[in-house]
Design a protein around this motif. Sequence first.
Motif, PDB file in Angstrom:
ATOM      1  N   ALA A  98     103.457 -23.430  36.963  1.00  0.00           N
ATOM      2  CA  ALA A  98     103.798 -23.767  35.578  1.00  0.00           C
ATOM      3  C   ALA A  98     104.172 -22.519  34.789  1.00  0.00           C
ATOM      4  O   ALA A  98     105.098 -22.540  33.974  1.00  0.00           O
ATOM      5  CB  ALA A  98     102.623 -24.481  34.922  1.00  0.00           C
ATOM      6  N   GLU A  99     103.460 -21.428  35.033  1.00  0.00           N
ATOM      7  CA  GLU A  99     103.791 -20.177  34.341  1.00  0.00           C
ATOM      8  C   GLU A  99     105.161 -19.659  34.759  1.00  0.00           C
ATOM      9  O   GLU A  99     105.938 -19.168  33.920  1.00  0.00           O
ATOM     10  CB  GLU A  99     102.715 -19.127  34.636  1.00  0.00           C
ATOM     11  N   ALA A 157     109.678 -26.139  28.255  1.00  0.00           N
ATOM     12  CA  ALA A 157     108.383 -25.653  27.772  1.00  0.00           C
ATOM     13  C   ALA A 157     107.340 -26.764  27.788  1.00  0.00           C
ATOM     14  O   ALA A 157     106.187 -26.551  28.204  1.00  0.00           O
ATOM     15  CB  ALA A 157     108.537 -25.074  26.372  1.00  0.00           C
ATOM     16  N   THR A 158     107.730 -27.945  27.349  1.00  0.00           N
ATOM     17  CA  THR A 158     106.787 -29.070  27.296  1.00  0.00           C
ATOM     18  C   THR A 158     106.330 -29.470  28.691  1.00  0.00           C
ATOM     19  O   THR A 158     105.134 -29.668  28.945  1.00  0.00           O
ATOM     20  CB  THR A 158     107.442 -30.270  26.595  1.00  0.00           C
ATOM     21  N   GLN A 199      98.975 -24.083  38.282  1.00  0.00           N
ATOM     22  CA  GLN A 199      99.052 -23.326  37.038  1.00  0.00           C
ATOM     23  C   GLN A 199      99.989 -22.120  37.179  1.00  0.00           C
ATOM     24  O   GLN A 199     100.742 -21.798  36.257  1.00  0.00           O
ATOM     25  CB  GLN A 199      97.656 -22.886  36.608  1.00  0.00           C
ATOM     26  N   TYR A 223     100.716 -27.152  33.507  1.00  0.00           N
ATOM     27  CA  TYR A 223      99.630 -26.176  33.450  1.00  0.00           C
ATOM     28  C   TYR A 223      98.303 -26.831  33.049  1.00  0.00           C
ATOM     29  O   TYR A 223      97.248 -26.511  33.611  1.00  0.00           O
ATOM     30  CB  TYR A 223      99.977 -25.069  32.457  1.00  0.00           C
ATOM     31  N   GLY A 224      98.369 -27.753  32.104  1.00  0.00           N
ATOM     32  CA  GLY A 224      97.141 -28.417  31.650  1.00  0.00           C
ATOM     33  C   GLY A 224      96.683 -29.550  32.552  1.00  0.00           C
ATOM     34  O   GLY A 224      95.605 -30.114  32.334  1.00  0.00           O
ATOM     35  N   TYR A 275     107.655 -21.741  32.975  1.00  0.00           N
ATOM     36  CA  TYR A 275     107.691 -21.477  31.530  1.00  0.00           C
ATOM     37  C   TYR A 275     108.464 -20.194  31.239  1.00  0.00           C
ATOM     38  O   TYR A 275     109.434 -20.190  30.480  1.00  0.00           O
ATOM     39  CB  TYR A 275     106.267 -21.390  30.992  1.00  0.00           C
ATOM     40  N   SER A 299     106.378 -27.679  31.462  1.00  0.00           N
ATOM     41  CA  SER A 299     105.567 -26.626  32.086  1.00  0.00           C
ATOM     42  C   SER A 299     104.157 -26.593  31.497  1.00  0.00           C
ATOM     43  O   SER A 299     103.177 -26.367  32.219  1.00  0.00           O
ATOM     44  CB  SER A 299     106.245 -25.269  31.918  1.00  0.00           C
ATOM     45  N   GLN A 300     104.019 -26.850  30.196  1.00  0.00           N
ATOM     46  CA  GLN A 300     102.694 -26.865  29.582  1.00  0.00           C
ATOM     47  C   GLN A 300     101.873 -28.064  30.051  1.00  0.00           C
ATOM     48  O   GLN A 300     100.658 -27.959  30.259  1.00  0.00           O
ATOM     49  CB  GLN A 300     102.829 -26.860  28.062  1.00  0.00           C
TER      50      GLN A 300
END
Length: 278
Positions: free
Chosen positions: A232-233, A207-208, A229, A214-215, A236, A210-211
Amino acid sequence: MHRHMHDHGAGSSPWETLLPPAAVILLAAAYLLLAHRARHRNPVRGWGRWRTASFLTGCTLLAGALLPPLAPFAHGDFRGHMAQHMLIGMYAPLALMLGTPVTLLLRTLPAARARALMGVLHSRPARVLAHPVSALVLSTGILALLYFTPLYNATMNQPVLHWLMHAHFLLSGCLFAWIIAGPDPAPTRPGAPTRLVVLGIAVAAHATISQLIYGGFLINVHAPIDQVQGGAEIMYYGGDIAELLLAAALVTTWRPDRHRRHGAHRRVPSGVVRTAAG
Protein backbone atom coordinates in the motif's frame (compact mmCIF):
# COMPACT_ATOMS: atom_id res chain seq x y z
CA MET A 1 -8.41 -11.54 5.65
CA HIS A 2 -4.62 -11.66 5.21
CA ARG A 3 -3.30 -15.13 4.49
CA HIS A 4 -0.33 -16.47 2.60
CA MET A 5 0.27 -15.48 -0.98
CA HIS A 6 0.54 -18.27 -3.51
CA ASP A 7 3.98 -18.52 -5.08
CA HIS A 8 3.62 -20.01 -8.52
CA GLY A 9 6.70 -18.16 -9.73
CA ALA A 10 9.03 -20.96 -8.65
CA GLY A 11 7.46 -23.33 -11.14
CA SER A 12 7.25 -20.94 -14.05
CA SER A 13 7.58 -22.59 -17.44
CA PRO A 14 10.38 -21.54 -19.82
CA TRP A 15 8.00 -19.63 -22.07
CA GLU A 16 6.90 -17.52 -19.11
CA THR A 17 10.55 -16.62 -18.54
CA LEU A 18 11.65 -16.13 -22.14
CA LEU A 19 8.57 -14.69 -23.81
CA PRO A 20 8.41 -11.33 -21.92
CA PRO A 21 12.00 -10.21 -22.70
CA ALA A 22 11.62 -11.44 -26.29
CA ALA A 23 8.43 -9.38 -26.70
CA VAL A 24 10.07 -6.27 -25.24
CA ILE A 25 13.13 -6.69 -27.48
CA LEU A 26 10.91 -7.02 -30.54
CA LEU A 27 8.96 -3.92 -29.51
CA ALA A 28 12.14 -1.89 -29.12
CA ALA A 29 13.58 -3.24 -32.38
CA ALA A 30 10.41 -2.38 -34.30
CA TYR A 31 10.51 1.17 -32.96
CA LEU A 32 14.18 1.60 -33.86
CA LEU A 33 13.52 0.26 -37.36
CA LEU A 34 10.66 2.71 -37.90
CA ALA A 35 12.72 5.58 -36.48
CA HIS A 36 15.54 4.74 -38.92
CA ARG A 37 13.01 4.66 -41.75
CA ALA A 38 11.62 8.06 -40.70
CA ARG A 39 15.12 9.58 -40.70
CA HIS A 40 15.89 7.99 -44.07
CA ARG A 41 12.70 9.29 -45.68
CA ASN A 42 13.33 12.84 -44.54
CA PRO A 43 16.90 13.43 -43.35
CA VAL A 44 16.24 17.13 -42.77
CA ARG A 45 13.31 16.53 -40.46
CA GLY A 46 14.87 13.45 -38.93
CA TRP A 47 13.45 11.85 -35.81
CA GLY A 48 13.99 13.30 -32.35
CA ARG A 49 16.52 11.44 -30.24
CA TRP A 50 14.65 12.26 -27.06
CA ARG A 51 11.60 10.46 -28.45
CA THR A 52 13.67 7.37 -29.14
CA ALA A 53 15.32 7.61 -25.73
CA SER A 54 11.93 7.93 -24.05
CA PHE A 55 10.48 4.90 -25.82
CA LEU A 56 13.54 2.79 -25.08
CA THR A 57 13.36 3.90 -21.44
CA GLY A 58 9.78 2.61 -21.36
CA CYS A 59 10.93 -0.69 -22.82
CA THR A 60 13.68 -0.91 -20.20
CA LEU A 61 11.23 -0.25 -17.37
CA LEU A 62 8.89 -2.86 -18.79
CA ALA A 63 11.69 -5.41 -19.06
CA GLY A 64 12.78 -4.66 -15.50
CA ALA A 65 9.26 -5.37 -14.28
CA LEU A 66 8.98 -8.69 -16.13
CA LEU A 67 12.46 -10.10 -15.47
CA PRO A 68 14.36 -11.26 -12.37
CA PRO A 69 14.83 -10.19 -9.69
CA LEU A 70 11.52 -8.31 -9.59
CA ALA A 71 9.31 -10.84 -11.40
CA PRO A 72 9.97 -13.78 -9.02
CA PHE A 73 9.73 -11.42 -6.05
CA ALA A 74 6.35 -10.17 -7.29
CA HIS A 75 5.01 -13.73 -7.41
CA GLY A 76 5.71 -14.33 -3.75
CA ASP A 77 5.41 -10.93 -2.11
CA PHE A 78 2.64 -8.34 -2.38
CA ARG A 79 5.22 -5.54 -2.17
CA GLY A 80 6.93 -6.93 -5.25
CA HIS A 81 3.58 -7.18 -7.03
CA MET A 82 2.84 -3.54 -6.30
CA ALA A 83 6.28 -2.38 -7.49
CA GLN A 84 5.72 -4.41 -10.65
CA HIS A 85 2.28 -2.87 -11.05
CA MET A 86 3.73 0.64 -10.77
CA LEU A 87 6.33 -0.04 -13.46
CA ILE A 88 4.00 -1.82 -15.89
CA GLY A 89 0.92 0.35 -15.39
CA MET A 90 2.31 3.84 -14.77
CA TYR A 91 6.01 4.47 -15.37
CA ALA A 92 6.61 2.42 -18.52
CA PRO A 93 3.42 3.66 -20.27
CA LEU A 94 4.33 7.31 -19.74
CA ALA A 95 7.80 6.82 -21.23
CA LEU A 96 6.40 4.77 -24.12
CA MET A 97 3.77 7.37 -25.00
CA LEU A 98 6.27 10.23 -24.84
CA GLY A 99 8.08 8.33 -27.58
CA THR A 100 5.12 9.25 -29.87
CA PRO A 101 4.68 5.83 -31.53
CA VAL A 102 1.53 6.93 -33.39
CA THR A 103 3.33 9.87 -34.96
CA LEU A 104 6.16 7.54 -35.91
CA LEU A 105 3.69 5.25 -37.67
CA LEU A 106 2.17 8.22 -39.50
CA ARG A 107 5.64 9.25 -40.65
CA THR A 108 6.53 5.83 -42.01
CA LEU A 109 3.27 4.42 -43.37
CA PRO A 110 2.24 5.03 -46.98
CA ALA A 111 -0.18 7.96 -47.31
CA ALA A 112 -3.23 5.74 -47.83
CA ARG A 113 -2.49 3.68 -44.73
CA ALA A 114 -1.75 6.80 -42.72
CA ARG A 115 -5.17 8.17 -43.65
CA ALA A 116 -6.71 4.81 -42.72
CA LEU A 117 -5.00 4.94 -39.33
CA MET A 118 -6.34 8.46 -38.75
CA GLY A 119 -9.77 7.18 -39.71
CA VAL A 120 -9.52 4.47 -37.04
CA LEU A 121 -8.36 7.02 -34.47
CA HIS A 122 -11.36 9.23 -35.19
CA SER A 123 -13.92 6.40 -35.32
CA ARG A 124 -16.75 6.29 -32.80
CA PRO A 125 -15.41 3.26 -30.85
CA ALA A 126 -12.01 4.94 -30.56
CA ARG A 127 -13.63 8.15 -29.32
CA VAL A 128 -15.49 6.25 -26.62
CA LEU A 129 -12.47 4.19 -25.58
CA ALA A 130 -10.11 7.17 -25.59
CA HIS A 131 -12.38 9.50 -23.64
CA PRO A 132 -10.58 10.63 -20.46
CA VAL A 133 -13.33 9.18 -18.26
CA SER A 134 -13.10 5.80 -20.00
CA ALA A 135 -9.32 5.85 -19.64
CA LEU A 136 -9.67 6.76 -15.95
CA VAL A 137 -12.08 3.89 -15.26
CA LEU A 138 -9.97 1.34 -17.12
CA SER A 139 -6.67 2.36 -15.54
CA THR A 140 -7.68 3.38 -12.00
CA GLY A 141 -11.22 2.16 -11.39
CA ILE A 142 -10.22 -1.42 -12.08
CA LEU A 143 -7.92 -1.35 -9.03
CA ALA A 144 -10.88 -1.50 -6.65
CA LEU A 145 -12.20 -4.55 -8.52
CA LEU A 146 -8.77 -6.17 -8.39
CA TYR A 147 -7.95 -5.70 -4.71
CA PHE A 148 -11.40 -5.61 -3.09
CA THR A 149 -12.71 -8.82 -4.69
CA PRO A 150 -11.23 -12.34 -5.07
CA LEU A 151 -9.90 -11.36 -8.51
CA TYR A 152 -6.33 -10.65 -7.36
CA ASN A 153 -6.02 -14.02 -5.60
CA ALA A 154 -7.36 -15.73 -8.72
CA THR A 155 -4.67 -14.07 -10.86
CA MET A 156 -1.98 -15.38 -8.51
CA ASN A 157 -3.26 -18.94 -8.97
CA GLN A 158 -3.90 -18.84 -12.72
CA PRO A 159 -0.96 -17.92 -15.00
CA VAL A 160 -3.29 -16.92 -17.84
CA LEU A 161 -5.15 -14.49 -15.59
CA HIS A 162 -1.84 -13.23 -14.25
CA TRP A 163 -0.59 -12.32 -17.72
CA LEU A 164 -3.95 -10.83 -18.65
CA MET A 165 -3.62 -8.62 -15.57
CA HIS A 166 -0.20 -7.46 -16.76
CA ALA A 167 -1.57 -6.79 -20.24
CA HIS A 168 -4.42 -4.76 -18.78
CA PHE A 169 -2.06 -2.72 -16.61
CA LEU A 170 0.12 -1.92 -19.61
CA LEU A 171 -2.61 -1.16 -22.14
CA SER A 172 -4.80 0.86 -19.78
CA GLY A 173 -1.74 2.73 -18.53
CA CYS A 174 -0.73 3.57 -22.09
CA LEU A 175 -4.29 4.68 -22.85
CA PHE A 176 -4.38 6.99 -19.84
CA ALA A 177 -0.92 8.46 -20.49
CA TRP A 178 -1.77 8.93 -24.18
CA ILE A 179 -5.00 10.80 -23.52
CA ILE A 180 -3.75 12.88 -20.60
CA ALA A 181 -0.26 13.87 -21.76
CA GLY A 182 0.73 12.09 -24.95
CA PRO A 183 1.94 14.31 -27.82
CA ASP A 184 0.43 11.87 -30.33
CA PRO A 185 -2.89 12.68 -32.04
CA ALA A 186 -5.94 11.39 -30.20
CA PRO A 187 -9.60 11.03 -31.21
CA THR A 188 -10.83 13.13 -28.29
CA ARG A 189 -8.64 15.21 -26.05
CA PRO A 190 -10.13 18.04 -24.00
CA GLY A 191 -8.15 21.09 -22.92
CA ALA A 192 -5.36 20.95 -20.38
CA PRO A 193 -7.54 22.14 -17.43
CA THR A 194 -10.01 19.29 -17.97
CA ARG A 195 -7.23 16.74 -18.24
CA LEU A 196 -5.68 18.08 -15.03
CA VAL A 197 -9.02 17.57 -13.29
CA VAL A 198 -9.18 13.97 -14.52
CA LEU A 199 -5.60 13.46 -13.37
CA GLY A 200 -6.51 14.92 -9.98
CA ILE A 201 -9.35 12.40 -9.68
CA ALA A 202 -6.90 9.62 -10.47
CA VAL A 203 -4.55 10.90 -7.75
CA ALA A 204 -7.39 10.94 -5.22
CA ALA A 205 -8.58 7.46 -6.26
CA HIS A 206 -5.08 5.99 -5.97
CA ALA A 207 -4.64 7.59 -2.55
CA THR A 208 -8.00 6.32 -1.30
CA ILE A 209 -7.47 2.77 -2.53
CA SER A 210 -3.94 2.59 -1.11
CA GLN A 211 -5.14 3.89 2.27
CA LEU A 212 -7.96 1.35 2.37
CA ILE A 213 -5.45 -1.39 1.56
CA TYR A 214 -3.08 -0.18 4.26
CA GLY A 215 -5.86 -0.11 6.85
CA GLY A 216 -7.19 -3.52 5.84
CA PHE A 217 -10.61 -2.20 4.85
CA LEU A 218 -12.46 -4.09 2.11
CA ILE A 219 -9.23 -5.70 0.91
CA ASN A 220 -9.26 -9.28 -0.32
CA VAL A 221 -5.57 -10.14 -0.70
CA HIS A 222 -4.05 -13.35 0.67
CA ALA A 223 -0.76 -12.03 2.03
CA PRO A 224 0.83 -11.23 5.42
CA ILE A 225 -0.14 -7.88 6.91
CA ASP A 226 3.37 -6.42 6.63
CA GLN A 227 3.44 -7.20 2.92
CA VAL A 228 0.01 -5.70 2.36
CA GLN A 229 0.90 -2.52 4.21
CA GLY A 230 4.25 -2.28 2.41
CA GLY A 231 2.49 -2.72 -0.91
CA ALA A 232 0.00 0.00 0.00
CA GLU A 233 2.86 2.38 0.76
CA ILE A 234 4.47 1.63 -2.60
CA MET A 235 1.16 2.30 -4.30
CA TYR A 236 0.64 5.54 -2.38
CA TYR A 237 4.06 7.12 -2.85
CA GLY A 238 4.89 5.49 -6.19
CA GLY A 239 1.55 6.53 -7.61
CA ASP A 240 2.04 10.12 -6.46
CA ILE A 241 5.44 10.34 -8.16
CA ALA A 242 4.14 8.79 -11.39
CA GLU A 243 1.17 11.16 -11.50
CA LEU A 244 3.40 14.18 -10.85
CA LEU A 245 5.51 13.09 -13.81
CA LEU A 246 2.35 12.72 -15.86
CA ALA A 247 1.24 16.23 -14.88
CA ALA A 248 4.66 17.60 -15.83
CA ALA A 249 4.42 15.82 -19.20
CA LEU A 250 0.95 17.27 -19.73
CA VAL A 251 2.18 20.82 -19.17
CA THR A 252 5.31 20.24 -21.27
CA THR A 253 3.55 18.71 -24.26
CA TRP A 254 0.42 20.88 -24.24
CA ARG A 255 0.05 23.16 -27.25
CA PRO A 256 -3.05 25.24 -28.11
CA ASP A 257 -4.71 24.19 -31.33
CA ARG A 258 -4.98 27.46 -33.22
CA HIS A 259 -6.57 25.80 -36.25
CA ARG A 260 -9.46 24.01 -34.54
CA ARG A 261 -12.04 26.70 -35.36
CA HIS A 262 -11.85 26.54 -39.14
CA GLY A 263 -12.21 23.66 -41.57
CA ALA A 264 -11.50 20.79 -39.21
CA HIS A 265 -12.94 18.17 -41.53
CA ARG A 266 -11.20 19.48 -44.63
CA ARG A 267 -7.85 19.31 -42.87
CA VAL A 268 -7.85 15.59 -42.06
CA PRO A 269 -5.44 14.60 -44.87
CA SER A 270 -3.17 17.60 -44.25
CA GLY A 271 -3.56 16.97 -40.52
CA VAL A 272 -1.98 13.60 -41.10
CA VAL A 273 0.99 15.28 -42.73
CA ARG A 274 1.17 17.96 -40.04
CA THR A 275 0.98 15.44 -37.21
CA ALA A 276 3.60 13.28 -38.87
CA ALA A 277 5.79 16.32 -39.13
CA GLY A 278 5.58 16.91 -35.39
